[in-house]
Design a protein around this motif. Structure first.
Motif, PDB file in Angstrom:
ATOM      1  N   ARG A 105       0.853  -1.188   0.000  1.00  0.00           N
ATOM      2  CA  ARG A 105       0.000   0.000   0.000  1.00  0.00           C
ATOM      3  C   ARG A 105       0.891   1.241   0.000  1.00  0.00           C
ATOM      4  O   ARG A 105       1.893   1.284   0.689  1.00  0.00           O
ATOM      5  CB  ARG A 105      -0.922   0.029   1.225  1.00  0.00           C
ATOM      6  CG  ARG A 105      -1.925  -1.108   1.243  1.00  0.00           C
ATOM      7  CD  ARG A 105      -2.914  -0.983   0.091  1.00  0.00           C
ATOM      8  NE  ARG A 105      -3.928  -2.013   0.082  1.00  0.00           N
ATOM      9  CZ  ARG A 105      -3.905  -3.079  -0.713  1.00  0.00           C
ATOM     10  NH1 ARG A 105      -2.896  -3.271  -1.548  1.00  0.00           N
ATOM     11  NH2 ARG A 105      -4.889  -3.960  -0.679  1.00  0.00           N
ATOM     12  N   TRP A 106       0.503   2.232  -0.798  1.00  0.00           N
ATOM     13  CA  TRP A 106       1.304   3.452  -0.936  1.00  0.00           C
ATOM     14  C   TRP A 106       0.479   4.646  -0.477  1.00  0.00           C
ATOM     15  O   TRP A 106      -0.573   4.932  -1.015  1.00  0.00           O
ATOM     16  CB  TRP A 106       1.718   3.621  -2.379  1.00  0.00           C
ATOM     17  CG  TRP A 106       2.545   4.840  -2.696  1.00  0.00           C
ATOM     18  CD1 TRP A 106       3.073   5.753  -1.822  1.00  0.00           C
ATOM     19  CD2 TRP A 106       2.937   5.274  -3.994  1.00  0.00           C
ATOM     20  NE1 TRP A 106       3.769   6.719  -2.503  1.00  0.00           N
ATOM     21  CE2 TRP A 106       3.704   6.448  -3.843  1.00  0.00           C
ATOM     22  CE3 TRP A 106       2.723   4.785  -5.274  1.00  0.00           C
ATOM     23  CZ2 TRP A 106       4.239   7.135  -4.910  1.00  0.00           C
ATOM     24  CZ3 TRP A 106       3.263   5.464  -6.338  1.00  0.00           C
ATOM     25  CH2 TRP A 106       4.023   6.624  -6.160  1.00  0.00           C
ATOM     26  N   ARG A 107       1.006   5.343   0.512  1.00  0.00           N
ATOM     27  CA  ARG A 107       0.393   6.599   0.964  1.00  0.00           C
ATOM     28  C   ARG A 107       1.329   7.725   0.544  1.00  0.00           C
ATOM     29  O   ARG A 107       2.375   7.947   1.141  1.00  0.00           O
ATOM     30  CB  ARG A 107       0.178   6.604   2.470  1.00  0.00           C
ATOM     31  CG  ARG A 107      -0.277   7.955   2.938  1.00  0.00           C
ATOM     32  CD  ARG A 107      -1.411   8.061   3.896  1.00  0.00           C
ATOM     33  NE  ARG A 107      -2.495   7.140   3.882  1.00  0.00           N
ATOM     34  CZ  ARG A 107      -3.695   7.422   3.361  1.00  0.00           C
ATOM     35  NH1 ARG A 107      -3.916   8.566   2.783  1.00  0.00           N
ATOM     36  NH2 ARG A 107      -4.673   6.563   3.450  1.00  0.00           N
ATOM     37  N   HIS A 108       0.943   8.439  -0.513  1.00  0.00           N
ATOM     38  CA  HIS A 108       1.728   9.547  -1.048  1.00  0.00           C
ATOM     39  C   HIS A 108       1.456  10.786  -0.185  1.00  0.00           C
ATOM     40  O   HIS A 108       0.315  11.041   0.184  1.00  0.00           O
ATOM     41  CB  HIS A 108       1.316   9.798  -2.505  1.00  0.00           C
ATOM     42  CG  HIS A 108       2.179  10.757  -3.228  1.00  0.00           C
ATOM     43  ND1 HIS A 108       2.057  12.122  -3.086  1.00  0.00           N
ATOM     44  CD2 HIS A 108       3.188  10.559  -4.115  1.00  0.00           C
ATOM     45  CE1 HIS A 108       2.942  12.717  -3.855  1.00  0.00           C
ATOM     46  NE2 HIS A 108       3.641  11.798  -4.492  1.00  0.00           N
ATOM     47  N   PRO A 109       2.499  11.565   0.146  1.00  0.00           N
ATOM     48  CA  PRO A 109       2.300  12.711   1.035  1.00  0.00           C
ATOM     49  C   PRO A 109       1.330  13.772   0.488  1.00  0.00           C
ATOM     50  O   PRO A 109       0.637  14.420   1.262  1.00  0.00           O
ATOM     51  CB  PRO A 109       3.698  13.304   1.214  1.00  0.00           C
ATOM     52  CG  PRO A 109       4.614  12.533   0.369  1.00  0.00           C
ATOM     53  CD  PRO A 109       3.889  11.377  -0.226  1.00  0.00           C
ATOM     54  N   GLN A 110       1.266  13.948  -0.816  1.00  0.00           N
ATOM     55  CA  GLN A 110       0.341  14.929  -1.385  1.00  0.00           C
ATOM     56  C   GLN A 110      -0.905  14.289  -1.990  1.00  0.00           C
ATOM     57  O   GLN A 110      -1.995  14.834  -1.893  1.00  0.00           O
ATOM     58  CB  GLN A 110       1.028  15.774  -2.486  1.00  0.00           C
ATOM     59  CG  GLN A 110       1.970  16.816  -1.970  1.00  0.00           C
ATOM     60  CD  GLN A 110       3.327  16.236  -1.608  1.00  0.00           C
ATOM     61  OE1 GLN A 110       3.826  15.347  -2.289  1.00  0.00           O
ATOM     62  NE2 GLN A 110       3.920  16.708  -0.533  1.00  0.00           N
ATOM     63  N   LEU A 111      -0.742  13.140  -2.635  1.00  0.00           N
ATOM     64  CA  LEU A 111      -1.859  12.526  -3.363  1.00  0.00           C
ATOM     65  C   LEU A 111      -2.687  11.586  -2.506  1.00  0.00           C
ATOM     66  O   LEU A 111      -3.752  11.150  -2.925  1.00  0.00           O
ATOM     67  CB  LEU A 111      -1.330  11.773  -4.592  1.00  0.00           C
ATOM     68  CG  LEU A 111      -0.545  12.604  -5.614  1.00  0.00           C
ATOM     69  CD1 LEU A 111      -0.027  11.726  -6.731  1.00  0.00           C
ATOM     70  CD2 LEU A 111      -1.403  13.731  -6.165  1.00  0.00           C
ATOM     71  N   GLY A 112      -2.196  11.253  -1.326  1.00  0.00           N
ATOM     72  CA  GLY A 112      -2.925  10.317  -0.468  1.00  0.00           C
ATOM     73  C   GLY A 112      -2.689   8.875  -0.899  1.00  0.00           C
ATOM     74  O   GLY A 112      -1.632   8.535  -1.422  1.00  0.00           O
ATOM     75  N   ALA A 113      -3.689   8.035  -0.692  1.00  0.00           N
ATOM     76  CA  ALA A 113      -3.558   6.615  -1.014  1.00  0.00           C
ATOM     77  C   ALA A 113      -3.521   6.428  -2.531  1.00  0.00           C
ATOM     78  O   ALA A 113      -4.393   6.911  -3.248  1.00  0.00           O
ATOM     79  CB  ALA A 113      -4.709   5.827  -0.406  1.00  0.00           C
ATOM     80  N   ILE A 114      -2.488   5.723  -2.994  1.00  0.00           N
ATOM     81  CA  ILE A 114      -2.351   5.395  -4.414  1.00  0.00           C
ATOM     82  C   ILE A 114      -2.694   3.911  -4.555  1.00  0.00           C
ATOM     83  O   ILE A 114      -2.110   3.062  -3.888  1.00  0.00           O
ATOM     84  CB  ILE A 114      -0.909   5.626  -4.923  1.00  0.00           C
ATOM     85  CG1 ILE A 114      -0.429   7.048  -4.618  1.00  0.00           C
ATOM     86  CG2 ILE A 114      -0.798   5.289  -6.400  1.00  0.00           C
ATOM     87  CD1 ILE A 114      -1.124   8.132  -5.368  1.00  0.00           C
ATOM     88  N   SER A 115      -3.600   3.607  -5.435  1.00  0.00           N
ATOM     89  CA  SER A 115      -4.055   2.237  -5.631  1.00  0.00           C
ATOM     90  C   SER A 115      -2.937   1.356  -6.194  1.00  0.00           C
ATOM     91  O   SER A 115      -2.189   1.791  -7.080  1.00  0.00           O
ATOM     92  CB  SER A 115      -5.238   2.224  -6.598  1.00  0.00           C
ATOM     93  OG  SER A 115      -5.536   0.912  -7.006  1.00  0.00           O
TER      94      SER A 115
END
Length: 176
Positions: A105-115
């Motif tokens: 799971r990827w939580r990008h600092p600006q974009l939020g959760a990336i699928s």
């Protein structure tokens, strides 16, 4: 063209939309100049333009701005923005979990959760699947140590890309 050169000189990190009533070939040439100057030319539209054309251009630019890039993914792997969640695998007769599947799971600092549906193909297209897999393996090892300190020994499965599983050197590296 002078404005584009000035933007490039001051290293402006802005998005550029080009418009002109002069003609399509002129706009294409100016777009190419902007790209050669390493400016982020987001769109080109000839005058007179309709509101629908501008709306479509801005909508596409917003959509592209929200998509992570290969550089974003490399940074996420390096900085630990990608983590695992453990999905339990349950034995049907006892209804007890016997193991887990590790899901990235990827939580990008600006974009939020990336699928994962967005970043796994990005990893494949940019040659980053091995780095992503090794990050997942490190985190699975940490999870296994956590379970072992509690006298538990579930198994944890991971997903490995088809191209990586056929790479003998990478498979050896995984087994170490």
């Amino acid at each position: 063209i002078d404005l584009l050169r000035e933007l490039a000189t001051i290293l402006a990190r802005t998005e550029v939309f080009l418009t002109s009533g002069v003609g399509g070939r002129v706009l294409d040439t100016v777009r190419r100049i902007g790209e050669e100057l390493q400016l982020h030319v987001r769109g080109v539209i000839a005058k007179p333009f309709r509101l629908a054309e501008v709306t479509a251009l801005l909508t596409q630019a917003r959509r592209e701005a929200e998509e992570p890039t290969a550089a974003d993914l490399a940074q996420a792997i390096a900085e630990g923005e990608i983590s695992i969640v453990l999905q339990p695998i349950v034995e049907t007769e006892t209804r007890r979990p016997t193991g887990f599947e590790a899901l990235a799971r990827w939580r990008h600092p600006q974009l939020g959760a990336i699928s994962p549906a967005a970043f796994v193909p990005l990893a494949e297209a940019s040659g980053q699947t091995q780095a992503l897999t090794l990050l997942v393996v490190r985190q699975v090892k940490e999870a296994m140590r956590f379970f072992q300190t509690r006298s538990l020994s579930p198994w944890i499965s991971i997903n490995v890309s088809g191209q990586d599983i056929s790479d003998a050197a990478f498979c050896r590296q995984l087994s170490e």
